[in-house]
Write an enzyme that holds these catalytic residues in place. Structure first.
Site, PDB file in Angstrom:
ATOM      1  N   SER A 190     -11.385 -74.183 -28.009  1.00 56.75           N
ATOM      2  CA  SER A 190     -11.124 -75.447 -28.487  1.00 56.75           C
ATOM      3  C   SER A 190     -12.339 -75.775 -29.523  1.00 56.75           C
ATOM      4  CB  SER A 190     -11.360 -76.720 -27.424  1.00 56.75           C
ATOM      5  OG  SER A 190     -12.294 -76.708 -26.712  1.00 56.75           O
ATOM      6  N   HIS A 213     -13.389 -74.084 -17.934  1.00 51.33           N
ATOM      7  CA  HIS A 213     -14.204 -73.660 -18.936  1.00 51.33           C
ATOM      8  C   HIS A 213     -14.768 -74.252 -19.950  1.00 51.33           C
ATOM      9  CE1 HIS A 213     -12.315 -69.708 -17.326  1.00 51.33           C
ATOM     10  NE2 HIS A 213     -11.087 -70.445 -17.105  1.00 51.33           N
ATOM     11  N   TRP A 214     -15.013 -75.514 -19.745  1.00 51.99           N
ATOM     12  CA  TRP A 214     -15.665 -76.432 -20.752  1.00 51.99           C
ATOM     13  C   TRP A 214     -14.840 -76.834 -21.859  1.00 51.99           C
ATOM     14  CZ3 TRP A 214     -17.986 -72.313 -18.912  1.00 51.99           C
ATOM     15  CH2 TRP A 214     -18.792 -72.387 -17.700  1.00 51.99           C
ATOM     16  N   HIS A 215     -13.540 -76.928 -21.791  1.00 48.50           N
ATOM     17  CA  HIS A 215     -12.566 -77.137 -22.877  1.00 48.50           C
ATOM     18  C   HIS A 215     -11.873 -78.108 -22.389  1.00 48.50           C
ATOM     19  CE1 HIS A 215     -13.868 -73.587 -25.113  1.00 48.50           C
ATOM     20  NE2 HIS A 215     -13.784 -72.852 -24.108  1.00 48.50           N
ATOM     21  N   ASP A 216     -12.171 -79.466 -21.834  1.00 47.15           N
ATOM     22  CA  ASP A 216     -11.659 -80.464 -21.823  1.00 47.15           C
ATOM     23  C   ASP A 216     -10.809 -81.051 -23.195  1.00 47.15           C
ATOM     24  OD1 ASP A 216     -12.696 -79.766 -19.499  1.00 47.15           O
ATOM     25  OD2 ASP A 216     -13.769 -81.550 -19.145  1.00 47.15           O
TER      26      ASP A 216
END
Length: 179
Positions: A158, A111-114
């Protein structure tokens, strides 16, 4: 992803999706340098669901979402679970733990929250890259101020944490220059 093709029958139809996932995964991935060439892409090893507890949590969350979908608030709009077996898991009995594990492993993404690839921590921590002032250990004049410094992912989105990190970096830099 092959799994997404299983939803082609829903194209241009009203609907919604709920995608449960562990917010505090035990599994940890890593990023490695492929070479000393800065233009060479790194090696990314996700290790998603390497820890079996993460799979158990995801299956439990999936079952909770299914129960939620039976709530009258959803039913009054005619909501129903899309129960077609999806590619890659048709050989398994639907709605068993094995079936859900197959589905979960096929639909895994961040979900693009690395976070955590450049962890902040004490100098005694061999995995730490930056100190509490966001300075990179062993590299003069370089700070990191993004989600990569988080030692562990936050439970929510994030973005708010990244804004706080950026604001803190701004304060640290201004303070270092007497501003």
């Amino acid at each position: 992803m092959q799994a997404w093709r299983g939803y082609s029958g829903l194209k241009l139809r009203p609907g919604f999706g709920i995608y449960p996932h562990p917010t505090r995964p035990k599994s940890r991935g890593k990023i490695l340098l492929r070479s000393t060439d800065v233009l060479d892409h790194p090696v990314i090893i996700g290790n998603y669901f390497k820890d079996p507890d993460d799979v158990k949590v995801a299956i439990e969350a999936t079952r909770l979402v299914l129960r939620l979908g039976e709530h009258p608030a959803f039913k009054k709009f005619g909501a129903e679970f899309y129960s077609k077996s999806l590619p890659g898991c048709q050989h398994l009995t639907q709605f068993t733990d094995d079936y859900w594990e197959c589905q979960i492993r096929q639909f895994t993404y961040l979900h693009w929250h690395d976070v955590g690839t450049c962890k902040m921590g004490p100098s005694t921590d061999p995995g730490a890259v930056v100190d509490p002032t966001l300075k990179v250990y062993g590299v003069k004049g370089l700070r990191v101020a993004d989600a990569s410094i988080m030692p562990a992912i936050v439970s929510g989105n994030s973005m708010a944490a990244c804004i706080v990190i950026g604001e803190k970096a701004s304060d640290l830099i201004k303070s270092a220059h007497g501003l």
